[in-house]
Design a protein around this motif. Structure first.
Motif, PDB file in Angstrom:
ATOM      1  N   VAL A 139       1.045  -1.422   0.098  1.00  0.00           N
ATOM      2  CA  VAL A 139      -0.084   0.127   0.166  1.00  0.00           C
ATOM      3  C   VAL A 139       0.756   1.241   0.068  1.00  0.00           C
ATOM      4  O   VAL A 139       1.953   1.092   0.390  1.00  0.00           O
ATOM      5  N   GLN A 140       0.277   2.390  -0.344  1.00  0.00           N
ATOM      6  CA  GLN A 140       1.045   3.715  -0.411  1.00  0.00           C
ATOM      7  C   GLN A 140       1.214   4.001   1.313  1.00  0.00           C
ATOM      8  O   GLN A 140       0.462   3.687   2.056  1.00  0.00           O
ATOM      9  N   ALA A 141       2.452   4.421   1.267  1.00  0.00           N
ATOM     10  CA  ALA A 141       2.975   4.950   2.877  1.00  0.00           C
ATOM     11  C   ALA A 141       2.841   6.463   2.783  1.00  0.00           C
ATOM     12  O   ALA A 141       3.442   7.025   1.958  1.00  0.00           O
ATOM     13  N   THR A 142       2.651   6.866   3.996  1.00  0.00           N
ATOM     14  CA  THR A 142       2.764   8.146   4.295  1.00  0.00           C
ATOM     15  C   THR A 142       4.064   8.521   5.310  1.00  0.00           C
ATOM     16  O   THR A 142       4.233   7.527   6.151  1.00  0.00           O
ATOM     17  N   ILE A 143       4.728   9.801   5.206  1.00  0.00           N
ATOM     18  CA  ILE A 143       5.598  10.121   6.235  1.00  0.00           C
ATOM     19  C   ILE A 143       5.119  10.241   7.707  1.00  0.00           C
ATOM     20  O   ILE A 143       4.237  11.118   7.917  1.00  0.00           O
ATOM     21  N   ASP A 144       5.412   9.603   8.821  1.00  0.00           N
ATOM     22  CA  ASP A 144       5.040   9.938   9.921  1.00  0.00           C
ATOM     23  C   ASP A 144       5.954  11.036  10.681  1.00  0.00           C
ATOM     24  O   ASP A 144       5.552  11.962  11.021  1.00  0.00           O
ATOM     25  N   ARG A 145       7.287  10.638  10.765  1.00  0.00           N
ATOM     26  CA  ARG A 145       8.273  11.607  11.597  1.00  0.00           C
ATOM     27  C   ARG A 145       9.313  11.965  10.582  1.00  0.00           C
ATOM     28  O   ARG A 145       9.973  10.614   9.866  1.00  0.00           O
ATOM     29  N   VAL A 146       9.946  12.927  10.756  1.00  0.00           N
ATOM     30  CA  VAL A 146      11.283  13.139   9.983  1.00  0.00           C
ATOM     31  C   VAL A 146      12.118  14.241  10.994  1.00  0.00           C
ATOM     32  O   VAL A 146      11.807  14.986  11.595  1.00  0.00           O
ATOM     33  N   THR A 147      13.278  13.400  11.260  1.00  0.00           N
ATOM     34  CA  THR A 147      14.373  13.837  12.200  1.00  0.00           C
ATOM     35  C   THR A 147      15.684  13.858  11.609  1.00  0.00           C
ATOM     36  O   THR A 147      16.089  13.336  10.485  1.00  0.00           O
ATOM     37  N   SER A 148      16.622  14.526  12.343  1.00  0.00           N
ATOM     38  CA  SER A 148      18.197  14.675  11.608  1.00  0.00           C
ATOM     39  C   SER A 148      18.949  14.584  13.226  1.00  0.00           C
ATOM     40  O   SER A 148      18.247  14.952  14.111  1.00  0.00           O
ATOM     41  N   SER A 149      20.175  14.328  12.851  1.00  0.00           N
ATOM     42  CA  SER A 149      20.909  13.951  14.137  1.00  0.00           C
ATOM     43  C   SER A 149      22.240  14.478  13.693  1.00  0.00           C
ATOM     44  O   SER A 149      22.635  14.278  12.554  1.00  0.00           O
ATOM     45  N   GLY A 150      23.117  15.021  14.519  1.00  0.00           N
ATOM     46  CA  GLY A 150      24.486  15.420  14.182  1.00  0.00           C
ATOM     47  C   GLY A 150      24.614  16.801  13.951  1.00  0.00           C
ATOM     48  O   GLY A 150      25.772  17.291  13.789  1.00  0.00           O
ATOM     49  N   ASN A 151      23.660  17.590  13.962  1.00  0.00           N
ATOM     50  CA  ASN A 151      23.546  19.165  13.621  1.00  0.00           C
ATOM     51  C   ASN A 151      23.534  19.828  14.884  1.00  0.00           C
ATOM     52  O   ASN A 151      22.645  20.431  15.337  1.00  0.00           O
ATOM     53  N   TYR A 164      11.666  18.426   1.705  1.00  0.00           N
ATOM     54  CA  TYR A 164      10.809  18.047   0.715  1.00  0.00           C
ATOM     55  C   TYR A 164       9.974  17.010   1.139  1.00  0.00           C
ATOM     56  O   TYR A 164       8.956  16.788   0.913  1.00  0.00           O
ATOM     57  N   THR A 165      10.663  16.273   2.174  1.00  0.00           N
ATOM     58  CA  THR A 165       9.953  15.057   2.945  1.00  0.00           C
ATOM     59  C   THR A 165       9.302  15.468   4.240  1.00  0.00           C
ATOM     60  O   THR A 165       9.810  15.772   5.211  1.00  0.00           O
ATOM     61  N   LEU A 166       7.943  15.869   4.078  1.00  0.00           N
ATOM     62  CA  LEU A 166       7.060  16.531   5.212  1.00  0.00           C
ATOM     63  C   LEU A 166       6.303  15.481   5.595  1.00  0.00           C
ATOM     64  O   LEU A 166       5.579  14.791   5.064  1.00  0.00           O
ATOM     65  N   LEU A 170       2.792  12.052   1.179  1.00  0.00           N
ATOM     66  CA  LEU A 170       3.015  10.587   0.663  1.00  0.00           C
ATOM     67  C   LEU A 170       4.454  10.460   0.333  1.00  0.00           C
ATOM     68  O   LEU A 170       5.234  11.350   0.045  1.00  0.00           O
ATOM     69  N   PHE A 171       5.280   9.378   0.645  1.00  0.00           N
ATOM     70  CA  PHE A 171       6.328   9.231   0.464  1.00  0.00           C
ATOM     71  C   PHE A 171       6.900   9.129  -0.924  1.00  0.00           C
ATOM     72  O   PHE A 171       5.939   8.440  -1.620  1.00  0.00           O
ATOM     73  N   ALA A 172       7.900   9.871  -1.234  1.00  0.00           N
ATOM     74  CA  ALA A 172       8.401   9.737  -2.788  1.00  0.00           C
ATOM     75  C   ALA A 172       9.832   9.812  -2.673  1.00  0.00           C
ATOM     76  O   ALA A 172      10.456  10.554  -1.979  1.00  0.00           O
ATOM     77  N   MET A 173      10.273   8.794  -3.447  1.00  0.00           N
ATOM     78  CA  MET A 173      11.895   8.884  -3.430  1.00  0.00           C
ATOM     79  C   MET A 173      12.462  10.093  -4.182  1.00  0.00           C
ATOM     80  O   MET A 173      13.702  10.753  -3.867  1.00  0.00           O
ATOM     81  N   GLN A 174      11.616  11.088  -5.171  1.00  0.00           N
ATOM     82  CA  GLN A 174      12.360  11.970  -5.613  1.00  0.00           C
ATOM     83  C   GLN A 174      12.378  13.063  -4.524  1.00  0.00           C
ATOM     84  O   GLN A 174      13.315  13.928  -4.775  1.00  0.00           O
ATOM     85  N   ALA A 175      11.261  13.388  -3.608  1.00  0.00           N
ATOM     86  CA  ALA A 175      11.373  14.038  -2.693  1.00  0.00           C
ATOM     87  C   ALA A 175      12.407  13.805  -1.636  1.00  0.00           C
ATOM     88  O   ALA A 175      13.089  14.960  -1.347  1.00  0.00           O
ATOM     89  N   LEU A 176      12.728  12.686  -1.347  1.00  0.00           N
ATOM     90  CA  LEU A 176      13.863  12.407  -0.447  1.00  0.00           C
ATOM     91  C   LEU A 176      15.345  12.488  -1.322  1.00  0.00           C
ATOM     92  O   LEU A 176      16.145  12.979  -0.684  1.00  0.00           O
ATOM     93  N   GLU A 177      15.474  12.315  -2.294  1.00  0.00           N
ATOM     94  CA  GLU A 177      16.702  12.738  -3.285  1.00  0.00           C
ATOM     95  C   GLU A 177      16.969  14.335  -3.367  1.00  0.00           C
ATOM     96  O   GLU A 177      17.972  14.663  -3.166  1.00  0.00           O
ATOM     97  N   ARG A 178      15.662  15.006  -3.313  1.00  0.00           N
ATOM     98  CA  ARG A 178      15.850  16.268  -3.625  1.00  0.00           C
ATOM     99  C   ARG A 178      16.166  16.902  -2.084  1.00  0.00           C
ATOM    100  O   ARG A 178      16.819  18.052  -1.966  1.00  0.00           O
ATOM    101  N   SER A 179      15.606  16.766  -1.199  1.00  0.00           N
ATOM    102  CA  SER A 179      15.876  16.987   0.184  1.00  0.00           C
ATOM    103  C   SER A 179      17.339  16.811   0.384  1.00  0.00           C
ATOM    104  O   SER A 179      18.116  17.369   1.043  1.00  0.00           O
TER     105      SER A 179
END
Length: 253
Positions: A139-151, A164-166, A170-179
């Protein structure tokens, strides 16, 4: 043109490369039946390989199983392999999984992050192979949480405004690569150490984390010159992570 130093590890890798080249040209049964390394003199060796090539195989048919999101005709077009082509196992894997425009990324860009495809040789007859590409779309997956570490030097909101991954989208590889590209272009982090991590948290949600490693990006410049009986100098500093609201806060520097 000098001879290379013989090492066991490199020799094993090279034997795999020989077979990989055979597989690329349709020889799916190719194997090294015997090999030996014989001393030639005190400083060199001779290598002998006995290879059984087998038949050169071609694709007789390709059948998609389990696809409902995209039509068989469209997937055939994306795959760019057809009946009559040489059976290239490496090319098949790339077109299904690893190429930028592979079938897997086609699904990933529409949120099907749980997608999987398993190629199977349904039938082998003489020098022909019938391929069955068995797909699990999920099934299509949505993004629940976005985190960063080391900053540690760069504020969290500074990193987040480049994404661009909010959450909720909806999860999208293009948005992940752009981020990834946006964060790398900031100049604060080492792009070679940044590898976004996708973690499923349920059957239709994923978390995304960006592990970051900071690198120095500030600059200090000093220049001087003498001319027409006078000295001219300049000093400059470039701060790529400057915050005016924290200018007079002790400890924020």
């Amino acid at each position: 043109f000098r001879s290379k130093k013989f090492t066991e590890d490199q020799y094993a890798e090279d034997k795999e490369k020989i077979l990989a080249r055979y597989y690329e040209n349709g020889y799916r049964d190719a194997r090294i039946v015997k090999d030996s390394v014989v001393p030639f003199d005190d400083k060199s060796v001779d290598i002998y390989l006995t290879i059984e090539e087998g038949n050169k195989y071609h694709i007789r048919s390709i059948k998609w199983v389990g696809n409902s999101v995209y039509s068989t005709a469209f997937l055939d077009q994306v795959l760019r392999m057809k009946a009559g082509d040489i059976y290239n196992q490496n090319e098949l894997e790339k077109r299904l999984l690893t190429d930028e425009d592979a079938v897997k990324n086609l699904y990933y860009n529409e949120g099907y992050v749980f997608f999987n495809v398993m190629p199977a040789e349904a039938r082998i007859e003489n020098d022909s192979v019938d391929l069955e590409l068995r797909m699990v779309e999920g099934v299509q997956a949505t993004i629940d949480r976005v985190t960063s570490s080391g900053n540690e030097r760069v504020y969290e909101e500074v990193v987040r405004r480049e994404l661009y991954t909010l959450p909720g989208s909806l999860f999208a590889m293009q948005a992940l690569e752009r981020s990834f590209r946006q964060i790398a272009n900031m100049g604060h982090f080492d792009p070679e150490k940044m590898n976004p991590d996708i973690q499923p948290v349920s059957t239709d949600k994923v978390n995304i984390s960006f592990p970051l490693e900071e690198q120095a990006s500030d600059q200090f410049n000093i220049a001087g010159g003498w001319g027409s009986g006078s000295f001219v100098g300049s000093v400059g500093i470039t701060l790529s992570n400057f915050s005016t609201r924290n200018l007079f806060k002790k400890g924020k520097w």
